[in-house]
Structure formats: structure tokens, C-alpha cells
Design an enzyme around this catalytic site. Sequence first.
Site, PDB file in Angstrom:
ATOM      1  N   PRO A 101       0.836  -1.207   0.000  1.00 17.40           N
ATOM      2  CA  PRO A 101       0.000   0.000   0.000  1.00 17.40           C
ATOM      3  C   PRO A 101       0.874   1.262   0.000  1.00 17.40           C
ATOM      4  O   PRO A 101       1.907   1.284   0.668  1.00 17.40           O
ATOM      5  CB  PRO A 101      -0.788  -0.095   1.317  1.00 17.40           C
ATOM      6  CG  PRO A 101      -0.658  -1.513   1.768  1.00 17.40           C
ATOM      7  CD  PRO A 101       0.617  -2.050   1.173  1.00 17.40           C
ATOM      8  N   GLY A 105       3.488   3.949   5.266  1.00 11.69           N
ATOM      9  CA  GLY A 105       4.562   3.547   6.175  1.00 11.69           C
ATOM     10  C   GLY A 105       5.115   2.171   5.896  1.00 11.69           C
ATOM     11  O   GLY A 105       5.862   1.631   6.698  1.00 11.69           O
ATOM     12  N   LEU A 106       4.751   1.586   4.748  1.00 17.66           N
ATOM     13  CA  LEU A 106       5.261   0.249   4.437  1.00 17.66           C
ATOM     14  C   LEU A 106       6.415   0.277   3.426  1.00 17.66           C
ATOM     15  O   LEU A 106       6.802  -0.752   2.898  1.00 17.66           O
ATOM     16  CB  LEU A 106       4.132  -0.661   3.948  1.00 17.66           C
ATOM     17  CG  LEU A 106       3.248  -1.217   5.078  1.00 17.66           C
ATOM     18  CD1 LEU A 106       1.980  -1.838   4.526  1.00 17.66           C
ATOM     19  CD2 LEU A 106       3.990  -2.242   5.919  1.00 17.66           C
ATOM     20  N   GLY A 107       6.924   1.455   3.188  1.00 23.71           N
ATOM     21  CA  GLY A 107       8.138   1.541   2.361  1.00 23.71           C
ATOM     22  C   GLY A 107       7.917   1.273   0.886  1.00 23.71           C
ATOM     23  O   GLY A 107       8.829   0.799   0.197  1.00 23.71           O
ATOM     24  N   SER A 108       6.717   1.580   0.374  1.00 25.97           N
ATOM     25  CA  SER A 108       6.448   1.228  -1.022  1.00 25.97           C
ATOM     26  C   SER A 108       7.391   1.957  -1.988  1.00 25.97           C
ATOM     27  O   SER A 108       7.893   1.350  -2.941  1.00 25.97           O
ATOM     28  CB  SER A 108       4.989   1.485  -1.390  1.00 25.97           C
ATOM     29  OG  SER A 108       4.769   2.848  -1.572  1.00 25.97           O
ATOM     30  N   ASP A 152      14.399   3.481   5.271  1.00 21.92           N
ATOM     31  CA  ASP A 152      13.571   2.690   4.352  1.00 21.92           C
ATOM     32  C   ASP A 152      14.424   1.984   3.296  1.00 21.92           C
ATOM     33  O   ASP A 152      14.324   0.772   3.106  1.00 21.92           O
ATOM     34  CB  ASP A 152      12.561   3.589   3.623  1.00 21.92           C
ATOM     35  CG  ASP A 152      11.354   3.901   4.474  1.00 21.92           C
ATOM     36  OD1 ASP A 152      11.473   3.829   5.709  1.00 21.92           O
ATOM     37  OD2 ASP A 152      10.292   4.213   3.899  1.00 21.92           O
TER      38      ASP A 152
END
Length: 313
Positions: A101, A105-108, A152
Site C-alpha cells: 500500500p 509507512g510500508l516503504g512502497s 527505508d
Amino acid sequence: MPAFTATAPGKIILFGEHAVVYGQPAIAVPVEQVRARVVVDPQPRGQPGTLRIIAKDIQLDAWLDELPTDQPLVVAVQLVLSELKIERCPACTIRVSSSIPVASGLGSGAAVSVALLRAFSAFLGRPLSDERVSALAYEVEIIHHGTPSGIDNTVVTYAAPVYYVKGQPIQRFLVPLPFSIVIGDTGISSSTSQSVGDVRLALQAEPDRYQAYFSSIGEIVEQARRCIETQSIQRMGQLMRENHALLQKIGVSCEALDRLVFAAEGAGAWGAKLSGGGRGGNMIALVDEVQAASVAQALRVAGAVSTIMTRVR
Ligand code: PMV
């Protein structure tokens, strides 16, 4: 010429976000359940130098020279070409896809950059080292984040738990006893550069107070690392609660994040906190493996739009 493919995992920060921007340590781990994938397909009949970028997730399908020069995918392509001193690359199509996503905050952004840097440099016959991949992904992160700490790109490149201090060589550490994390998404997309910018303004207005928050977070991170190494997982839950309380004081939580943190703890998590830039995006809960499913359920009841269960090992 064959097609070249590279993938990279998502990441989640366990402890230390925001304070890491000001020199404190942070701990982040890869999230293998979600990944970015880049495939570079040669176009032997195409004109040398012509490069097409297709990223269906963001409705992008264009020639490189039609795109703005500060578009992150374009920047990543140009960084590889200048790193390898290549002026005209063989014609190719770069396909980007990701199950990570965005803006949560998931480092995409970092995962897409890392996968692209690896696949494109391999296509050009000179795969970049991890060190260079991480350094170039950091350059792209500057566009996403403004003043990124570098955590990240580091964790996504090495796909391993890292203890990170800005400007220092990365330290990987062992996780002798795997533990479970449930990630809950508020569904609110939030801009990390905005929250980092707001924290910077607050720090300028009240330097002593904010520096004290950052030091306290740094101490929590040190203790958390010791907990992981000594297998004191429940104690780490308490540290998550303390870290979340400090992030609330810093001003980067929000009602939805607090609600999910409260719900996770109510459902039996050892501790929970927001993760990443805050003001939306994701939170994490540290759980006993047998409780992971019920904590995930409680998060969805409390409004999480999706949950991911992951084992840190
Ligand atoms: O998880 P993200 O991508 O939202 O990262 C934010 C982490 C911060 O510490 C807030 C910023 C940074 O660059 O480290």
C-alpha cells in the site's frame, strides 16, 4: 536478450521513527508478505535510447522522455544510467507493480526504487551492489520524503532486520526468537514529508522539549534491541506503549491510530504503536502468535481497512 526481474519487500519500523531523523537509532524489519516487482523487457526492434515505463497501479504508461524529470521512476532510471555512465541504453520496457500500500509507512517507494535499480542495472549487464542500490534508492527517497533518514532504503535493500543510525554503517542483528506482529492500516493516506516537516517546525519552536522526546525514544530503541536479543518479547510490548505515548506527544498520532492501538491492546496484544510517519498509515501490534488472528479481527472491527500478520525472524 532475456527479461530481467527483481523484487523487494515492504518494511515496517518497529521503534524509533521521527527521532531517527535527528540521529537517534531506529529498528525496522522487512515485511515479506507485500512486495514490489520490476520487470525489464528488451525491445530489440526499438530505437536505442527509447524506454517505456508501465506502472498500472498508478495508471502510468509513457515514454521516459514524456515524463517529468522529477518523477521518482524517471529519477531511478537516470540514476542507473549515470552511475553506469551509459548515454544510450538498449530499447526496453520497464514494468512496475507492487502489492505494498502506498503512503502508509510500508516503504512502497523504497521497494519500487530498489527493485527498479536492481532489474535495470542487471538488464544493462552491470548489476549494482547492495551498497550502491541502497545509496541510489536514498536519492529517490529524497523526492518522496524531503529529508529522509535512510532507514527505508536500507531495510528494503538488505531485506533483514536492521538497527539504523543515520550516517552510520548499518547494523544487522539476530532475532534468536521469532515474534509476531500484526500491522493495521487506518486507510488514511498521509504524507511523511508533511509530518516530518511539522515535527521539524515544532522542534525549532521548542528545541529542549523535542530533543528530550527524541532522546527518550532513542533509549527505548536501545532497550528494544536488547529485548529482541535476549528474547524478552513481552517486555518489548511495554516499550511499544511507551514509544507510542512519546509519538503522541510529538504530535504525529491521530484519532484513528490511537483507536487501533487501543483496540489491539484490548484484544490482548503485548503492546502497540503507530509506525512510520504517522497521522494515518499503519500501526503495529506485538502479539503472541496464537492471538494474532483475534487481534487482527479486533483491528478490523475498530476500523482498520486491512491487516497483515508477519513473523519477524
Ligand atoms: O515508514 P515511513 O515511510 O512513513 O517512514 C517514516 C519514518 C520517519 O522516521 C518519520 C522519517 C524517516 O525518514 O525516517
